[in-house]
Every structure is written in structure tokens, then in C-alpha cells.
Scaffold this active site. Structure first.
Site, PDB file in Angstrom:
ATOM      1  NE  ARG A 208      -3.232   0.171   3.104  1.00 54.16           N
ATOM      2  CZ  ARG A 208      -4.406   0.642   2.709  1.00 54.16           C
ATOM      3  NH1 ARG A 208      -5.121  -0.056   1.864  1.00 54.16           N
ATOM      4  NH2 ARG A 208      -4.872   1.775   3.161  1.00 54.16           N
TER       5      ARG A 208
ATOM      6  NE  ARG B 182       5.650   9.318  -3.638  1.00 49.31           N
ATOM      7  CZ  ARG B 182       4.806   9.680  -2.678  1.00 49.31           C
ATOM      8  NH1 ARG B 182       5.211  10.466  -1.686  1.00 49.31           N
ATOM      9  NH2 ARG B 182       3.555   9.276  -2.727  1.00 49.31           N
TER      10      ARG B 182
ATOM     11  NE  ARG C 114      -4.810  -6.109  15.491  1.00 49.80           N
ATOM     12  CZ  ARG C 114      -4.344  -6.534  16.668  1.00 49.80           C
ATOM     13  NH1 ARG C 114      -4.667  -7.751  17.127  1.00 49.80           N
ATOM     14  NH2 ARG C 114      -3.579  -5.761  17.403  1.00 49.80           N
TER      15      ARG C 114
ATOM     16  NE  ARG D 118      -4.097   5.552  12.329  1.00 50.89           N
ATOM     17  CZ  ARG D 118      -4.464   5.188  11.099  1.00 50.89           C
ATOM     18  NH1 ARG D 118      -3.682   5.418  10.066  1.00 50.89           N
ATOM     19  NH2 ARG D 118      -5.616   4.596  10.889  1.00 50.89           N
TER      20      ARG D 118
ATOM     21  CD  GLU E  92      -6.295   4.633  14.647  1.00 52.15           C
ATOM     22  OE1 GLU E  92      -6.413   5.831  14.303  1.00 52.15           O
ATOM     23  OE2 GLU E  92      -6.152   3.716  13.838  1.00 52.15           O
TER      24      GLU E  92
ATOM     25  CE1 TYR F 175      -6.600  -1.231   5.013  1.00 54.86           C
ATOM     26  CE2 TYR F 175      -4.776  -2.752   5.136  1.00 54.86           C
ATOM     27  CZ  TYR F 175      -5.300  -1.515   5.388  1.00 54.86           C
ATOM     28  OH  TYR F 175      -4.526  -0.560   6.009  1.00 54.86           O
TER      29      TYR F 175
ATOM     30  CG  ASP G  70      -7.605   2.326   0.421  1.00 53.46           C
ATOM     31  OD1 ASP G  70      -7.554   2.089   1.640  1.00 53.46           O
ATOM     32  OD2 ASP G  70      -6.597   2.418  -0.299  1.00 53.46           O
TER      33      ASP G  70
END
Ligand code: UDP
Length: 383
Positions: free
Chosen positions: A173, A177, A248, A278, A301, A349, A351
Site C-alpha cells: 500500500r 520515493r 482488528r 498513532r 488510536e 481491506y 479503501d
């Protein structure tokens, strides 16, 4: 035009809302139920009554896509405001930029490498071989030092298992770079609905052919519909009779703070010694209005294994789950009058943009099947 059908759509999240809208626009009569007291599923947003900040109640949701049709679809129902997701990550008390980019690499190794040098430098650390697991993928992708700093601890916390047991697809995912581009997503379109996701989903559901019933669990609804589109958990549809698919769940610790807290929407905490994964600071999801708030809201979280009664978030999809999934899929293929859709219905999963794409394609399939008086597919997409 064939006679209108009566359709039950179970779940008022993105998948359910999009399918309901498409069927209603084609003239069918759709009842949408959801057991919660709001629409939009886990992308639900609502303003905090005290501070006025728009809260992402079930964790950060950023809309991003390369799919022009999907982008056009959401802009029909919401004003999408420009937003560029830039995630920061703390490792051993230092703040870095994600996804791993030239800045992260140079800062982490105390270098000032140019793009080609950084590529060679990372290639020199990276392990070879065809990656099967998340760990293989991580070691090959960024090498051991960056893998251990940014991925190993976070992933253990997030998924509760060793990264060697997780599929490589989870890490795929994320980009790597060799430029200073720290946009978390590489998609053409990115934005956040100005009035939040819940308003957007309400607008999708606002059609005379749709009746919405909140606070209504699937198990309490009598039959009698011509067809059902079920977007709840696949195993729950069958009363968990073969066992439970692994998910989860997340626990959120919200706190109002007197002043801006972290200066960005999402800060990951990659060290395993920090119990949460996070911290989200919601006002930064709405940069167009962030300045008007004097107080802020942050959310820590925590990730845990979902037990009965917990909200399922991420399908884990370990080997055992996949075996069980195949058994549920076999059961589902024998079921009549139901089509499964969405993250929970197909145990995938997804998006948000992918959920919408699958719901749009699924609607087209259902309409064709209804028109031809054919039996619709049980799964609109293979999980
Ligand atoms: N990940 C990680 N460290 C990070 C961010 C992500 O190890 O700082 C891993 C983790 O396993 C996570 C996966 O990469 O589940 C995908 O990350 P993404 O940001 O897409 O997760 P989401 O926002 O969907 O939870």
C-alpha cells in the site's frame, strides 16, 4: 422496464449507500438498515459539540483515487476540499516524514544523498528474493534499518502478529520515493468532503426511492424483500456458525486540548514501546477551517484483536482466516436472494474509493440480473 423490486440493503456505509442509490435511481424500492445511530459506517464524521472541530470518529479517512468516475461520483454529493495527506512518524523521539522519501532517508542516516545515490544506498541494504510476507517485502523494499525503525514495531502493534505472518500486500500500500515528495498518496484526486463524510453519505441516501432505518440490527428485520444486498460481516450473516473471521478492532482515546497539539493530522508512533499506533489531530483534516478553532481535539488510536461485540475494522486475512473465508464463501454461494458487498461483506481491506467502485459495478450487475430475471452473483467481487 421490469416491475420494481423491493430491496433490503443491510449497512449504511459507503458500499450500502452507493448501491442503494443506484437501485433507487433505476426505480426499485430500497430499504436501508443500519444498527448504528448514524450513516457512513466507519467513515462517520461529526462535529465535536464543544470545540466545533469535525471529528473522524472511527479513525482518519482521506479520500484519494485515480478513478475519474469515482471522483465524479463523490463530487456529485459533496464539495470535495483540497487536502494533501502528509503523515509524520516518530521513531526514538525524532520526527520523520512518511512515506519513506529522500528526506526520511537523509535524516535517518544523517546524509544528504541525491536521488540516484539514495536509490543505490537503499538497494545496497535491501534483501533479495521474491517477497511473500510483509517482513520479506519490508526488508527488500527499504532494508533492515528502516524496516525495523518504521515498520516492524508499528506493524506488530497494528496487526498483533509477527510481520513474517502477514501478507506482503499490506506494505505494498505504501510507496518509497527518492524525491522530497511526501504526499502520502500518489493518486490524481485527493480531498475531504467539506461537511464531512456523514453529510456526503446522507446526500447519497437522500432519494425518494430509499427509506432509511437506523438503530436496526439485521437480525431484527423480517424477510419479504425480493433481494438483499448485505454489507455487514459475512460470518455474522451466517450466525458465525463456522467460527469467527479475524478482525482488528480499534480503541480511540479522545482528548480536548487547549492549543494545537502536533501541527499535523496524523503522527504515527512506530516504536513498540509506545502503546498506541498513532495520534490524529482532527482539525488538520480541514485546513480550510483549522484557523478558526482555538481548542483542538486529538485521538490516540490503539489496535487490538476484535472480540464478539467489538467493531470490526481491518480484516486480518491470515492463512486460517483465508481457509475459513473460503468455507463461508462456499456457504454463501448456496444462499438465495442475497448479494454480499463491501469490506465486511467480502472480508477485504478496501479503501473508500475501491468500495465505491465495487458498489457501482455491483449495482450495474444487479440491474442487469433483475432485468434478465437472472439470479445475481452472490459475491460482486471475489475477496
Ligand atoms: N505501516 C507501518 N508503519 C507506519 C505506517 C504504516 O508499519 O508508520 C504499515 C502497517 O502495517 C500498516 C500498513 O503499513 O497497517 C499500511 O499502512 P496504511 O497507512 O495504509 O494504513 P491505514 O491508514 O489503512 O491503517
Amino acid at each position: 422496464m421490469p416491475a420494481p423490486k423491493t430491496i433490503l440493503v443491510t449497512g449504511a456505509g459507503l458500499s450500502g449507500a452507493v448501491v442503494a442509490r443506484g437501485l433507487a435511481e433505476a426505480g426499485h424500492r430500497v430499504t436501508v438498515i443500519d444498527e448504528r445511530d448514524h450513516v457512513a459506517g466507519n467513515c462517520h464524521t461529526a462535529r465535536d459539540p464543544e470545540t466545533g472541530v469535525m471529528l473522524h470518529h472511527y479513525g482518519p479517512h482521506i479520500f484519494h483515487t485515480d478513478d475519474v468516475q469515482v471522483w465524479d461520483y463523490v463530487t456529485r454529493f459533496a464539495v470535495m476540499m483540497p487536502y494533501r495527506h502528509q503523515v509524520k512518524a516518530q521513531v526514538a523521539g525524532q520526527v520523520y516524514a512518511l512515506p519513506i522519501n529522500l528526506h526520511t532517508i537523509n535524516q535517518f542516516f544523517g546524509r544528504s544523498l541525491r536521488p540516484a545515490e539514495a536509490r543505490d544506498f537503499i538497494a545496497g541494504q535491501s534483501a533479495g528474493g521474491e517477497p511473500v510476507s510483509f517482513e520479506d517485502q519490508g526488508l527488500r523494499f527499504v532494508g533492515r534499518a528502516l524496516y525495523e525503525a518504521f515498520f516492524q514495531g508499528y506493524t506488530r502493534k497494528q496487526w498483533g502478529v509477527e510481520p513474517a505472518r502477514l501478507p506482503a500486500s499490506i506494505l505494498k500500500r505504501l510507496p518509497l520515493r527518492f524525491t522530497y515528495d511526501d504526499n502520502y498518496f500518489a493518486h490524481r484526486f485527493q480531498g475531504i468532503p467539506r461537511e464531512g463524510y456523514t453529510a456526503m453519505v446522507q446526500a447519497i441516501l437522500a432519494h425518494p426511492g430509499i427509506s432509511l432505518r437506523l438503530n436496526t440490527a439485521a437480525e431484527t428485520v423480517a424477510g419479504g424483500f425480493d433481494h438483499q444486498v448485505y454489507t455487514g460481516p459475512l460470518d455474522r450473516y451466517f450466525g458465525h456458525r463456522l467460527g469467527r473471521l479475524g478482525y482488528r478492532t480499534l480503541r480511540f482515546e479522545h482528548e480536548r486540548v487547549a492549543a494545537p497539539y502536533q501541527g499535523t493530522a496524523v503522527m504515527n508512533y512506530c516504536d513498540e514501546s509506545v502503546p498506541f499506533t498513532r495520534i490524529t489531530e482532527h482539525m488538520y483534516f480541514a485546513p480550510w477551517e483549522a484557523e478558526r478553532f482555538t481548542r483542538s481535539v486529538i485521538t490516540r488510536e490503539y489496535s487490538a484483536q476484535a472480540g464478539p461485540g467489538d467493531i470490526p475494522y481491518y480484516p486480518i486475512r491470515l492463512l486460517d482466516d483465508k481457509t475459513l473465508l473460503a468455507r463461508y464463501q462456499a456457504l454463501a454461494r448456496q444462499a438465495e436472494g442475497v448479494t454480499f458487498l463491501g469490506r465486511l461483506g467480502t472480508y477485504a481491506y478496501l479503501d473508500m474509493d475501491v468500495a465505491i467502485r465495487k458498489a457501482l459495478d455491483g449495482t450495474a450487475h444487479l440491474l442487469r440480473a433483475f432485468e434478465q430475471e437472472a439470479r445475481p452473483e452472490v459475491f460482486l467481487d471475489a475477496a
